[in-house]
Motif scaffolding. Structure first.
Motif: not given
Length: 188
Positions: A114-132
């Motif tokens: 569950e922690q790994i899944s949450a970390a993946h979601q946070l990394a994905d969100q960070a990447q999307k924010l960076h691209l934006g």
């Protein structure tokens, strides 16, 4: 004249109710010798020797020894059974402990998943924010020609900026960029 009947060891131990090893020990300690031995080693004993062995183990001192040995064997058997029961009980307890430990580790593994899944979601969100943010920076800078691809950073100093001049007035032809080193290799 009639020949005396001879007896094999198998016949003697069957009538006496003893094992072959017991007969061999008894024969050695009482100095019993076979009357006849065949070429292949089969031994024959006289009727007198047979009766001596059978009487010893059926009604004599050997009967008591046999009982004592049998009782000792039974006692030994009981001790072995009790020891095995204790070992089985210990193994059951160890198995229960392993099952308990396995359950704990399984729960911990689920929590880590569950922690790994949450970390993946946070990394994905960070990447999307960076691209934006990169798109917004390009839009503000008026550089809409180059699309933002997979999070690669854009040049901070555009190629349209003027070349830098050194203190002695010579022009530096290199562009100051913040690109990756490998990009500089292919674009220079």
């Amino acid at each position: 004249m009639t020949e005396e009947k001879l007896y094999t060891i198998s016949e003697i131990i069957k009538d006496a109710g003893i094992a072959r090893s017991t007969f061999d020990k008894f024969a050695e300690s009482n100095n019993l010798r076979p009357v006849k031995t065949e070429k292949r080693g089969k031994k024959f004993y006289s009727l007198k020797d047979k009766e001596f062995v059978v009487n010893h183990y059926v009604s004599g001192k050997g009967k008591e020894e046999k009982k004592k040995f049998t009782n000792h064997k039974a006692e030994k058997h009981d001790k072995i059974v009790e020891l095995l029961r204790e070992q089985v009980q210990q193994l059951k307890q160890a198995n229960e402990q392993l099952v308990h430990d396995n359950d704990i580790l399984t729960d911990q593994l689920k929590a880590k998943d569950e922690q790994i899944s949450a970390a993946h979601q946070l990394a994905d969100q960070a990447q999307k924010l960076h691209l934006g943010l990169e798109r917004q920076v390009k839009t503000l800078a008026g550089d809409t020609d180059k699309p933002v691809v997979d999070g690669e950073t854009s040049e901070s100093n555009n190629s349209s900026s003027s070349p830098q001049t050194t203190a002695n007035g010579s022009t530096n032809t290199k562009k100051a960029t913040h690109q990756s080193w490998w990009r500089n290799i292919f674009h220079n």
